[in-house]
Design an enzyme around this catalytic site. Structure first.
Site, mmCIF file in Angstrom:
data_model
loop_
_atom_site.group_PDB
_atom_site.id
_atom_site.type_symbol
_atom_site.label_atom_id
_atom_site.label_comp_id
_atom_site.label_asym_id
_atom_site.label_seq_id
_atom_site.Cartn_x
_atom_site.Cartn_y
_atom_site.Cartn_z
ATOM 1 N N ASP A 5 71.616 63.257 -53.527
ATOM 2 C CA ASP A 5 70.745 64.132 -54.316
ATOM 3 C C ASP A 5 70.372 65.409 -53.600
ATOM 4 O O ASP A 5 69.663 66.258 -54.144
ATOM 5 C CB ASP A 5 69.466 63.392 -54.717
ATOM 6 N N VAL B 213 70.388 64.477 -42.931
ATOM 7 C CA VAL B 213 70.893 63.805 -44.119
ATOM 8 C C VAL B 213 71.718 62.613 -43.688
ATOM 9 O O VAL B 213 72.455 62.685 -42.708
ATOM 10 C CB VAL B 213 71.767 64.761 -44.972
#
Length: 350
Positions: free
Chosen positions: A233, A268
């Site tokens: 996302d 991430v």
């Protein structure tokens, strides 16, 4: 003197106009950045391919030397190479669940990235020296399922030691002693792994991994189940995995990355990278060694003293997501998609 046809005169180009230089189109800043990123990814891909090629050559040389010394029988070696690595692996008796219940929150491109990550996750477990007993993929519906079904006649169904559920992970503790229906069978047709016995799992032995948790995961225990949020996302949504764990009344914890290392770049963590950290821990029982083995050097806070002390890290792509979700690192996605599709097309189940 013959007069040239009118069509011929009209069709003749204007030499003066031809002589005028065409003004080159100036790229916008965004286009320039995109072009620079594409060039950088291409260079990284070439470098990685060169390293892989050199590693294969080195392995062949070492194997030939071992056979020459008599340390390795050539026929036995060939036979072992034909046997799937996963079938020879020792088993760490814990389950890992990938929660795919975020299909409606992702774009088509992010769905493609996610399916690539699932392929790498399976491949890592299949080749691990100490593999998890089973990988369970829950809430398999929507575009994620369509994407997987479209590749090699749903080859993912033939992956060994995997289970694919249309239901959510809450089935772990809500399933009854009655036999599940055919549609709800834990194992899709074509897999060689027997399904789990239909019994409830103690919620106290289930841990949802999220970096937003106030609790740190200090160790992995056999008999427990660890859930990874399957979402790409790019940090658009906050606290998804933590909120899900709290709503499900199950434990949650974060990987203790900050306790051992400092990262300088965007943090991430992809699904397969979370899983690779867990795999490395089961093999070494050492979080620091696991992080250093898989996190790329460019992500560390210091490229000098810290790396000199710890040694060379494996060129992977793993970071810690401050929002607790396991999304994709855009710089690595495009470069890895081809390899993941190759795994999906193989449909290996041996």
């Amino acid at each position: 003197m013959d007069t040239p046809p009118l069509d011929s005169v009209i069709s003749q180009p204007n030499s003066a106009q031809e002589a005028e230089p065409s003004n080159p189109q100036v790229l916008s800043k965004k286009a320039q950045k995109r072009a620079a990123k594409a060039a950088r990814l291409h260079e990284l891909k070439l470098e990685r391919r060169a390293r892989e090629k050199e590693a294969k050559k080195k392995k062949r040389r070492e194997r030939a030397q071992a056979i020459g010394r008599g340390d390795l029988d050539e026929n036995t070696s060939r036979k072992k190479r034909k046997i799937n690595a996963g079938s020879e692996a020792e088993i760490f008796n814990a389950r890992v669940v990938v929660d795919l219940g975020f299909d409606d929150l992702m774009s088509d491109k992010e769905i493609n990235s996610l399916t690539s990550q699932l392929a790498y996750t399976y491949s890592a477990n299949r080749h691990a020296a100490l593999a998890f007993s089973v990988l369970i993929f829950t809430s398999l519906n929507g575009r994620t399922k369509q994407r997987l079904d479209a590749i090699n006649d749903a080859g993912y169904r033939r992956w060994s030691r995997t289970e694919w559920w249309e239901e959510g992970y809450d089935r772990l503790w809500t399933i009854t002693a009655q036999s599940p229906t055919e549609d709800a069978n834990t194992q899709l047709e074509g897999s060689s792994t027997p399904p789990l016995a239909p019994s409830r799992v103690d919620r106290k032995r289930i841990v949802y991994l999220t970096a937003d948790s106030s609790e740190e995961l200090l160790e992995l225990n056999e008999g427990e189940t660890y859930i990874i949020g399957g979402i790409c996302d790019h940090n658009r949504y906050k606290n998804l995995c933590l909120d899900k764990a709290v709503g499900s009344q199950i434990r949650h914890a974060r990987l203790p990355i900050g306790r051992y290392i400092s990262l300088a770049t965007r943090k991430v963590l992809t699904v397969n990278q979370v899983f690779e950290i867990l795999l490395k821990w089961t093999d070494t029982r050492n979080w620091e060694e696991a992080f250093w083995a898989v996190i790329p050097k460019r992500k560390f806070e210091s490229h000098g003293e810290q790396q000199d002390q710890q040694g060379e890290g494996k060129e992977g792509a793993m970071e810690h997501n401050r929002d607790g979700k396991h999304g994709d690192d855009t710089d690595d996605d495009e470069d890895e998609d081809a390899g993941a599709v190759s795994i999906l097309k193989q449909g290996r189940c041996d």
